[in-house]
Design an enzyme around this catalytic site. Structure first.
Site, PDB file in Angstrom:
ATOM      1  N   ASN A   1     -41.067  30.428 -29.439  1.00 11.80           N
ATOM      2  CA  ASN A   1     -42.033  29.445 -29.863  1.00 11.80           C
ATOM      3  C   ASN A   1     -42.642  29.489 -31.261  1.00 11.80           C
ATOM      4  O   ASN A   1     -42.816  31.005 -31.766  1.00 11.80           O
ATOM      5  CB  ASN A   1     -43.114  29.687 -28.911  1.00 11.80           C
ATOM      6  CG  ASN A   1     -42.872  30.034 -27.332  1.00 11.80           C
ATOM      7  OD1 ASN A   1     -42.470  29.181 -26.749  1.00 11.80           O
ATOM      8  ND2 ASN A   1     -42.931  31.197 -27.210  1.00 11.80           N
TER       9      ASN A   1
ATOM     10  N   GLY B   1     -34.779  36.300 -22.250  1.00 14.09           N
ATOM     11  CA  GLY B   1     -34.896  37.731 -22.781  1.00 14.09           C
ATOM     12  C   GLY B   1     -35.885  37.411 -23.728  1.00 14.09           C
ATOM     13  O   GLY B   1     -37.058  38.502 -23.888  1.00 14.09           O
ATOM     14  N   ALA B   2     -36.148  36.276 -24.646  1.00 12.99           N
ATOM     15  CA  ALA B   2     -37.421  36.045 -25.302  1.00 12.99           C
ATOM     16  C   ALA B   2     -37.368  34.559 -25.441  1.00 12.99           C
ATOM     17  O   ALA B   2     -36.331  33.683 -25.254  1.00 12.99           O
ATOM     18  CB  ALA B   2     -37.262  36.720 -26.669  1.00 12.99           C
ATOM     19  N   MET B   3     -38.418  34.249 -26.302  1.00 15.88           N
ATOM     20  CA  MET B   3     -38.583  32.684 -26.569  1.00 15.88           C
ATOM     21  C   MET B   3     -39.111  32.448 -27.800  1.00 15.88           C
ATOM     22  O   MET B   3     -40.269  32.961 -28.106  1.00 15.88           O
ATOM     23  CB  MET B   3     -39.476  32.018 -25.511  1.00 15.88           C
ATOM     24  CG  MET B   3     -39.879  30.799 -25.584  1.00 15.88           C
ATOM     25  SD  MET B   3     -38.071  29.466 -25.644  1.00 15.88           S
ATOM     26  CE  MET B   3     -38.639  28.247 -26.759  1.00 15.88           C
TER      27      MET B   3
ATOM     28  N   HIS C   1     -32.843  37.498 -33.357  1.00 17.20           N
ATOM     29  CA  HIS C   1     -32.358  36.364 -33.089  1.00 17.20           C
ATOM     30  C   HIS C   1     -33.715  35.334 -32.977  1.00 17.20           C
ATOM     31  O   HIS C   1     -33.750  33.961 -33.395  1.00 17.20           O
ATOM     32  CB  HIS C   1     -31.945  36.401 -31.636  1.00 17.20           C
ATOM     33  CG  HIS C   1     -31.179  35.033 -30.935  1.00 17.20           C
ATOM     34  ND1 HIS C   1     -30.011  34.600 -31.136  1.00 17.20           N
ATOM     35  CD2 HIS C   1     -31.986  34.208 -30.209  1.00 17.20           C
ATOM     36  CE1 HIS C   1     -30.018  33.386 -30.383  1.00 17.20           C
ATOM     37  NE2 HIS C   1     -31.239  33.242 -29.954  1.00 17.20           N
ATOM     38  N   GLU C   2     -34.715  35.721 -32.302  1.00 19.37           N
ATOM     39  CA  GLU C   2     -35.994  34.810 -32.320  1.00 19.37           C
ATOM     40  C   GLU C   2     -36.644  34.602 -33.666  1.00 19.37           C
ATOM     41  O   GLU C   2     -37.157  33.377 -33.702  1.00 19.37           O
ATOM     42  CB  GLU C   2     -36.836  35.519 -31.274  1.00 19.37           C
ATOM     43  CG  GLU C   2     -36.196  35.745 -30.029  1.00 19.37           C
ATOM     44  CD  GLU C   2     -35.613  34.594 -29.124  1.00 19.37           C
ATOM     45  OE1 GLU C   2     -35.859  33.585 -29.483  1.00 19.37           O
ATOM     46  OE2 GLU C   2     -34.758  34.864 -28.344  1.00 19.37           O
TER      47      GLU C   2
ATOM     48  N   HIS D   1     -34.709  32.160 -35.189  1.00 14.63           N
ATOM     49  CA  HIS D   1     -34.977  30.596 -34.684  1.00 14.63           C
ATOM     50  C   HIS D   1     -35.955  29.914 -35.575  1.00 14.63           C
ATOM     51  O   HIS D   1     -35.957  28.760 -35.568  1.00 14.63           O
ATOM     52  CB  HIS D   1     -35.183  30.818 -33.390  1.00 14.63           C
ATOM     53  CG  HIS D   1     -34.108  30.580 -32.513  1.00 14.63           C
ATOM     54  ND1 HIS D   1     -33.380  29.395 -32.609  1.00 14.63           N
ATOM     55  CD2 HIS D   1     -33.926  31.175 -31.419  1.00 14.63           C
ATOM     56  CE1 HIS D   1     -32.505  29.433 -31.585  1.00 14.63           C
ATOM     57  NE2 HIS D   1     -32.699  30.611 -30.874  1.00 14.63           N
TER      58      HIS D   1
ATOM     59  N   GLU E   1     -28.722  27.677 -30.737  1.00 18.10           N
ATOM     60  CA  GLU E   1     -28.436  28.952 -30.188  1.00 18.10           C
ATOM     61  C   GLU E   1     -27.144  29.412 -30.741  1.00 18.10           C
ATOM     62  O   GLU E   1     -27.010  30.660 -30.985  1.00 18.10           O
ATOM     63  CB  GLU E   1     -28.379  28.504 -28.504  1.00 18.10           C
ATOM     64  CG  GLU E   1     -29.670  28.229 -27.902  1.00 18.10           C
ATOM     65  CD  GLU E   1     -30.870  29.185 -28.195  1.00 18.10           C
ATOM     66  OE1 GLU E   1     -30.457  30.461 -28.838  1.00 18.10           O
ATOM     67  OE2 GLU E   1     -31.865  28.946 -27.935  1.00 18.10           O
TER      68      GLU E   1
ATOM     69  N   GLU F   1     -39.326  26.312 -22.767  1.00 19.42           N
ATOM     70  CA  GLU F   1     -38.274  25.888 -22.901  1.00 19.42           C
ATOM     71  C   GLU F   1     -37.388  25.881 -21.446  1.00 19.42           C
ATOM     72  O   GLU F   1     -37.374  27.008 -20.896  1.00 19.42           O
ATOM     73  CB  GLU F   1     -37.460  26.741 -23.983  1.00 19.42           C
ATOM     74  CG  GLU F   1     -36.093  25.911 -24.111  1.00 19.42           C
ATOM     75  CD  GLU F   1     -35.304  26.704 -25.216  1.00 19.42           C
ATOM     76  OE1 GLU F   1     -34.110  26.419 -25.779  1.00 19.42           O
ATOM     77  OE2 GLU F   1     -35.956  27.568 -25.859  1.00 19.42           O
TER      78      GLU F   1
END
Length: 906
Positions: free
Chosen positions: A264, A260-262, A296-297, A300, A319, A120
């Site tokens: 996927n 911070g993070a993703m 948060h992740e 998502h 987001e 991303e």
């Protein structure tokens, strides 16, 4: 090249399935891509299939198994243009890439001895040729082949369906993700890791496997992360009725990571700073940050993955909504298990922290050259729009909807959103429409037409409050007026901005500090909700007594600047008695801000005046009395008491000045603390000594709960104030806390306080060196050490340069760069804003150098001078020269050129 939101056109082909085969090697990874291609019904026969590719080599191309020559490769544009395709076919592409040379950390790259991906927003094109855009959704099957001695663990999205040893000694794993997803959600990880795993049962009774992979030797530091993941899973089930949809959920830790993070799908990749923690090496803010980011992740998975954004202009769709969800998660965790009164103040701590961050980061962004709506109208480089506006202001827009609709209807809107759009790539308008549908099922006359302007208009509205008494007993006419002039690129667009839909929560308290019961139209209670939808509106409020102090914008019900003139007595009354925890904090912030700005205004060429106006002296003394009462009020959560006493941020204060003067503000804040702390010295010392006597800083009794963290925060604030005022006893207490500290919060808090003491002697330096010696093998702790030194009042440009020569400084690691360069340039007003302009020259050098290897990080550092035009003229000239020196670089990346170009132009 500027990309406009209105230029969006659907992709002409469906790519329903993709099979990727990787032969992994750090210097030359071979990628075989097999894609099912199907022309859409309205696609003209023969229309070209255009795929994206960057920093990869094309080795072969076949259609339905046959070599295909009808293509063009445009390396300058990064496009593979394939012509004369049948309407349905199978496309195969052979390509290769070099992960070890990928310093941008986008696509497939090396970190330590492992391979990671970051896709991303547009990183997949650095892995394989594909339609690298979020509205092209495919089912991915991935085969990974590698030497098991080098890469014993091979991971990708979804579920592992096959694994075997190959005849050549390598191993092979096949992963399949059953859900459609865009390429930006693809992930691949290969390496050697410790693995913490736990099986949990979802609410529907399914068993799912949770796994956290981290570097060997870090297993013990992933326990909190696993506990946070389980809490997030349970919370999403109970609050939003959303359940994990895969058989397993994996988190992998990367030492080198731009973000911070993703999120996927099913395979989250995290910056190590947001996973690894234990009391010895992580602070309370680290523990809270880990819980929030993991939440948060994980959230998502539904708000971002199951329903994703159609194009990058819709980024806030996922987001903003997910930030709102993680904010609510953290607030609920803070209040868990507490009695109602303490829970209310504990929960408000999260709201206060979010608003403080919004004002320090997003409000300035709204007033700067990069200002944009939460759904931008255009961009040159999408990486530059991962901003506080898209994330934090986007969350505020969701929160306003929640305020207007209420929890029950908001949840109905969420269900309607998933019912309509599960498995789709959609727009912000689609989300608003789902919410409006839910609202109108209960209130047919209501709609979000005016509210939707928050998505298309930039800037922070100002709301002016005026009141006048009517002839009726205990009645006032309250008038709210809003304005929001064009900002950023809006100034050149010749647009006429329309009024926003602004929810305003208000209440009032009487002379005794008691809440008044108010009535307006059909509303009746201690807090009313007014909806400002026009330029100016008035309401008749009953129950507003002659002595009432108005409590406006409770819970920060809208991201606006409030213009209101209230007597000092009313503000002090609100600071002592307002039952709304946020509004009470807001009153203390206004009082503190007024005092700091007045002290800064009175300073003469940087020298503080010894004679202060009587009105200012009286206000500060009254505020000190208020703080004394707060320190004695043990019915409040300790973290909340800490927030009530904390100073406003420099950025928030600077944006209230006609001409910004960072040096004057920094010095005024320090002086105000010294004035306030002196009469409170006994109480501050008592807070520290009682905590030390109770052993709160001991490793043996470390408690990561919000309640315990709040007490540590109060102790550290007390130490900080004592040291800032030059207290000898305070310094001794800080040294004692440092020496006996059994957790990082106590140790770092003591060291920070010592750095603030005016006597920066050998004892302070010895503590700093012992800190480095103790933790030199722990990268995340050394990041803290660099950040502490970079932001210390005694650090100037020469010191910053010397820190860059330290053996532990690693320019390739984004965390280390943020710890030193970002901290110095953004959070050291005395060093960075040196009168000779050396800080700005240093900034320009670092932006130029970083831009050559990691444009994304360089562009973020470039944002430091966004507001150069608002500073004093002599400072403006030096800042402009520094910006121009960056802009003059002929090989500047699009990321940095957009930021610097807009700063100079607007």
């Amino acid at each position: 090249m500027t990309i406009q939101r209105t230029d969006y056109t659907p992709y002409p082909y469906e790519l329903p399935a993709i099979h990727l085969e990787f032969d992994l090697d750090p210097k030359c990874t071979l990628v075989h891509t097999k894609i099912d291609v199907k022309a859409k019904a309205d696609t003209m026969t023969g229309e070209a299939l255009i795929l994206d590719g960057e920093a990869i080599d094309l080795r072969g191309l076949r259609i339905d198994g046959q070599s295909w020559d009808h293509y063009e490769l445009d390396k300058d544009l990064g496009k593979l243009i394939i012509r004369s395709l049948p309407r349905a076919c199978t496309l195969e592409i052979d390509s290769s890439c070099n992960p070890s040379s990928n310093d941008a950390l986008m696509g497939l790259y090396v970190s330590g001895k492992s391979l990671f991906t970051q896709c991303e927003p547009e990183g997949f094109r650095r892995i394989s040729w594909f339609a690298d855009r979020p509205d092209v959704m495919s089912r991915f099957q991935v085969t990974l082949r590698a030497d098991p001695d080098v890469y014993p663990i091979l991971l990708s999205n979804g579920n592992r369906i096959h694994a075997e040893q190959l005849p050549d000694g390598r191993q092979s794993c096949v992963w399949e993700d059953p859900f459609l997803k865009p390429s930006y959600l693809f992930a691949l990880v290969a390496g050697q890791f410790d693995c913490r795993e736990q099986t949990v049962r979802t609410r529907s009774g399914r068993e799912v496997l949770l796994q956290i992979y981290s570097d060997p030797g870090t297993f013990d530091r992933t326990l909190w992360a696993m506990e946070s993941l389980i809490r997030a899973l349970r919370w999403d089930e109970s609050r939003f009725d959303l359940e994990l949809d895969l058989d397993r959920f994996m988190i992998v830790v990367a030492a080198d990571f731009n973000m911070g993070a993703m999120e996927n799908k099913g395979l989250n990749v995290f910056n190590a700073a947001y996973v690894l923690a234990d009391p010895e090496t992580a602070t309370d803010s680290n523990f809270e940050g880990i819980e929030a980011v993991i939440g948060h992740e994980y959230f998502h998975n539904w708000t971002g993955n199951r329903v994703t954004c159609r194009d990058w202009f819709q980024l806030s769709l996922k987001e903003g909504l997910t930030v709102f969800r993680d904010q609510e998660f953290t607030a609920d965790m803070k209040a868990e298990g507490l009695d109602p009164a303490r829970a209310a103040s504990a929960r408000s701590v999260k709201r206060i922290d979010d608003v403080a961050m919004l004002r320090a980061a997003q409000f300035p962004e709204d007033a700067g050259p990069m200002a944009h709506p939460i759904r931008p109208q255009s961009y040159e480089e999408i990486s530059n729009f991962y901003t506080a506006t898209v994330y934090e202001k986007g969350a505020e827009v969701i929160r306003m909807m929640h305020t207007l609709l209420g929890e029950e209807i908001f949840q109905l809107g969420m269900k309607e959103y998933f019912r309509r759009h599960d498995g789709q790539a959609v727009t912000c308008d689609d989300f608003v429409d789902a919410m409006q549908h839910a609202w109108q099922t209960r209130h047919p006359e209501r709609d979000l037409t005016v509210f939707a302007r928050w998505y298309s208009q930039a800037g922070t509205p100002s709301v002016k409050v005026t009141t006048e008494r009517t002839s009726e007993h205990d009645q006032i006419r309250l008038t709210l007026s809003q304005q929001c002039p064009p900002v950023g690129v809006e100034r050149n667009a010749n647009i006429e901005k329309q009024p926003f839909h602004i929810p305003v929560l208000l209440g009032a308290i009487n002379q005794q500090g008691e809440s008044l019961t108010l009535q307006c139209d059909e509303q009746h209670g201690q807090t009313l909700l007014l909806e400002l939808t026009r330029q100016s509106q008035s309401w008749l409020i009953n129950g507003w007594t002659q002595d009432a102090a108005g409590s406006f914008l409770r819970d920060f019900s809208a991201p606006v600047r409030l213009e209101i003139s209230q007597p000092q007595e009313a503000l002090h009354r609100l600071a002592r008695h307002d039952p709304n925890a946020f509004a009470r904090w807001e009153a203390t912030q206004i009082l503190l801000s007024n005092a700091v700005l007045k002290l800064a205004e009175l300073a003469d060429d940087g020298q503080a005046r010894t004679d202060l106006p009587e009105s200012l002296t009286t206000s500060i003394h009254t505020l000190s009395d208020t703080f004394s009462l707060i320190l004695q009020d043990t019915t409040l959560d300790d973290a909340y008491r800490t927030r009530l006493l904390e100073m406003p941020s420099d950025k928030y204060l600077l944006h209230q000045m006609d001409q910004m003067d960072p040096l004057a503000v920094a010095q005024a804040k320090n002086r105000l603390v010294q004035i306030l702390a002196r009469p409170l010295e006994t109480a501050l010392v008592q807070i520290v000594t009682e905590a030390q006597a109770d052993g709160d800083d001991s490793k043996d009794v470390f408690d990561p709960s919000a309640l315990a963290a709040g007490r540590r925060a109060l102790v550290n604030l007390a130490l900080d104030w004592l040291c800032q005022m030059g207290s000898t006893q305070g310094k001794a207490l800080a040294l004692a806390q440092y020496d006996r500290a059994g957790n990082m919060t106590a140790r770092l808090g003591a060291l920070l306080a010592l750095f603030r003491h005016p006597e920066h002697d050998s004892a302070v330096l010895d503590a700093s060196e012992s800190f480095y010696t103790r933790f030199q093998d722990n990268a995340l702790v050394i990041d803290k050490w660099f950040a502490l030194q970079a932001s210390a009042p005694t650090t100037d440009v020469a010191k910053a340069r010397s820190l860059m020569q330290h053996p532990a400084f690693n320019r390739r690691n984004p965390n280390r760069v943020r710890a030193l360069l970002f901290q110095f340039c953004a959070n050291n007003p005395l060093g960075f804003h040196a009168a000779d302009g050396s800080g700005y020259q240093f900034w320009a050098e670092q932006v130029i150098d970083l831009d050559r290897s990691n444009p994304e990080v360089a562009a973020r550092l470039a944002r430091v001078l966004d507001h150069w035009r608002h500073h004093r003229p002599v400072t403006q000239d030096m800042m402009q020269a520094a910006l121009q020196s960056v802009a003059d670089q002929s090989d500047l990346s699009p990321n940095t050129r957009e930021v610097v170009g807009k700063a100079l132009a607007l």
